[in-house]
Design a protein around this motif. Sequence first.
Motif, PDB file in Angstrom:
ATOM      1  N   ASP A  52       1.013  -1.261   0.009  1.00  0.00           N
ATOM      2  CA  ASP A  52       0.062  -0.001   0.110  1.00  0.00           C
ATOM      3  C   ASP A  52       0.821   1.171   0.036  1.00  0.00           C
ATOM      4  OD1 ASP A  52      -2.176   1.723   0.072  1.00  0.00           O
ATOM      5  OD2 ASP A  52      -2.584   1.466   2.071  1.00  0.00           O
ATOM      6  N   ASP A  56       1.480   4.414  -2.740  1.00  0.00           N
ATOM      7  CA  ASP A  56       1.444   5.701  -2.728  1.00  0.00           C
ATOM      8  C   ASP A  56       2.670   6.558  -2.993  1.00  0.00           C
ATOM      9  OD1 ASP A  56      -0.910   5.233  -1.459  1.00  0.00           O
ATOM     10  OD2 ASP A  56      -0.246   5.326   0.644  1.00  0.00           O
ATOM     11  N   ASN A  69       0.623   7.388   7.235  1.00  0.00           N
ATOM     12  CA  ASN A  69      -0.569   7.059   8.418  1.00  0.00           C
ATOM     13  C   ASN A  69      -1.156   5.661   8.418  1.00  0.00           C
ATOM     14  OD1 ASN A  69      -1.924   7.287   6.167  1.00  0.00           O
ATOM     15  ND2 ASN A  69      -3.499   8.607   6.894  1.00  0.00           N
ATOM     16  N   GLU A  70      -0.456   4.954   7.919  1.00  0.00           N
ATOM     17  CA  GLU A  70      -1.007   3.344   7.975  1.00  0.00           C
ATOM     18  C   GLU A  70      -1.361   2.832   9.241  1.00  0.00           C
ATOM     19  OE1 GLU A  70      -0.198   4.128   3.833  1.00  0.00           O
ATOM     20  OE2 GLU A  70       1.083   4.520   5.738  1.00  0.00           O
ATOM     21  N   ASP A  72      -2.676   4.112  11.687  1.00  0.00           N
ATOM     22  CA  ASP A  72      -4.017   4.470  12.083  1.00  0.00           C
ATOM     23  C   ASP A  72      -5.090   4.021  11.065  1.00  0.00           C
ATOM     24  OD1 ASP A  72      -3.356   6.058  13.965  1.00  0.00           O
ATOM     25  OD2 ASP A  72      -3.251   7.932  12.921  1.00  0.00           O
ATOM     26  N   GLU A  73      -4.446   3.920   9.882  1.00  0.00           N
ATOM     27  CA  GLU A  73      -5.512   3.251   8.986  1.00  0.00           C
ATOM     28  C   GLU A  73      -5.754   1.972   8.862  1.00  0.00           C
ATOM     29  OE1 GLU A  73      -5.466   2.677   3.867  1.00  0.00           O
ATOM     30  OE2 GLU A  73      -4.121   4.087   4.747  1.00  0.00           O
ATOM     31  N   TYR A  74      -4.674   0.828   9.270  1.00  0.00           N
ATOM     32  CA  TYR A  74      -4.843  -0.483   9.707  1.00  0.00           C
ATOM     33  C   TYR A  74      -5.170  -0.817  11.324  1.00  0.00           C
ATOM     34  CZ  TYR A  74      -3.554  -0.897   4.787  1.00  0.00           C
ATOM     35  OH  TYR A  74      -3.530  -0.893   3.375  1.00  0.00           O
ATOM     36  N   LYS A  75      -4.989   0.048  12.078  1.00  0.00           N
ATOM     37  CA  LYS A  75      -5.281  -0.184  13.273  1.00  0.00           C
ATOM     38  C   LYS A  75      -4.295  -1.213  13.710  1.00  0.00           C
ATOM     39  CE  LYS A  75      -8.934   2.364  13.280  1.00  0.00           C
ATOM     40  NZ  LYS A  75      -9.365   3.737  14.015  1.00  0.00           N
TER      41      LYS A  75
END
Length: 459
Positions: A52, A56, A69-70, A72-75
């Motif tokens: 991912d 980007d 910010n992965e 937060d994105e993927y928890k």
Amino acid sequence: MMNKLTIKKKLLLYGFIIQTLVLVIFSISLHKSLELATLDKLENTLRIVLLDIADDILEHNNFDDLTFNEEDEYKFEPLYIRFSKVDKELKIIKEIDFPKEISNKFEKINLYQNDIIYFEQENSFIISKLKFNINNELYILEIATDNKNLNDTLENLIYILLFIIPIILIFTTVGGYFLIYKSFHPVEQIIKNLKEIKVKDLTKRLQRLENGDEIDSLSSEINNLLQRLEISFDKIYQFSSDASHELKTPLTIIRGEIEIALRKDRSNDEYRETLKNCLDEVIIIQQTVNDLLYLAKIEEQNSLNYEEIYLDEVILESIKELKPFAKLKEVEIQSNIKDASTIKGNSKLVKIAINNILKNAISFSQKESKVLINSFIKDESIYIVIKDFGIGISEDDLKKIFEKFYRTDKSRNKNSGGTGLGLSISQKIIHNHKGTISYESEENIGTKVTIQFTKNSQS
């Protein structure tokens, strides 16, 4: 030490050891499987995040405005990211909390192939790396996470196993003890019942559950053994009783003869007469013992030794053997054998049975009379009929004629050397050959003995 334990305790101990080993092996296998599964899950997550971020990066022309910010994105945390340019040395373009404990060897990076994801474990971190080309320049993207998730999962499993395994062992041990107790309870009952069986009383038998299991089969075989032992002990007791009963009289006579002879000096003729009387009694004792042993032996005859025998030949042999005796008694033997017949049996035993009956017929016949022997087949049965014209047997005596040591005429039987066992022996032999024997008699007229065998019968 182990040899002193009971079988129940041994089984319980062996069961505990085996269960412990199985649970330990299971726990190790489960721990390893969970470790591999968790590691695989972590690597898959890192692979997805890595691809991912790589997408980007490829979409941006200016790397300065890159934001990662992965986490937060993927928890998914912690997530450490480092993006570097591969030139003569590594030049970090952007990184987020990337641990300094992870080595950054340029030589090693040169070994990586482009567009292939590599996974490594270093210190307490799992790292995924991807080297790719942008505008003919090489870059490497590294994403790492620590082993905390993996270690926490495995630690929780260890705690669970440490709690569960003792409980399982306790329950299985208690259950095993219950099963062992229930399984051995019938055996303990057998032992208890066997202790109550004494030599003087072998009539008791083990109780059977009749369920067809191994314990029931064991009880059945023990009962069969007790039955055989009871029969054997009864035979020994009967032999001792019969021998002591029958030998008492001749031994008393021998003692009396010797005591009388020793009271004073006797002439040679008197001593000779005493010795003759003693010899007669010794002969009777010898014959009695032989007959008793033979009677006991007959009861143990094994039918597997039986073979096909011709009854007509056995009868003729018996007549031939007893003709001299009949001549001495001034009795004529006449035979009428109509049919050749065969049965399964032992020819020697059958001849002994016929000899005993025929000898009795000769012994108690009137002088210059006849003894008739007829043999014929009727209704699938073989008949042997021995008829004499002698003193006969009373109705009361006929009821007891097959009893051991019973004599219808004790004085005449004694003079003829009989022991009162001949007819018992004959009856045993005939019964062992699946035959029957019957007597018909009238006093002072004669006696008829009928022996019947089933044609081709087997014992």
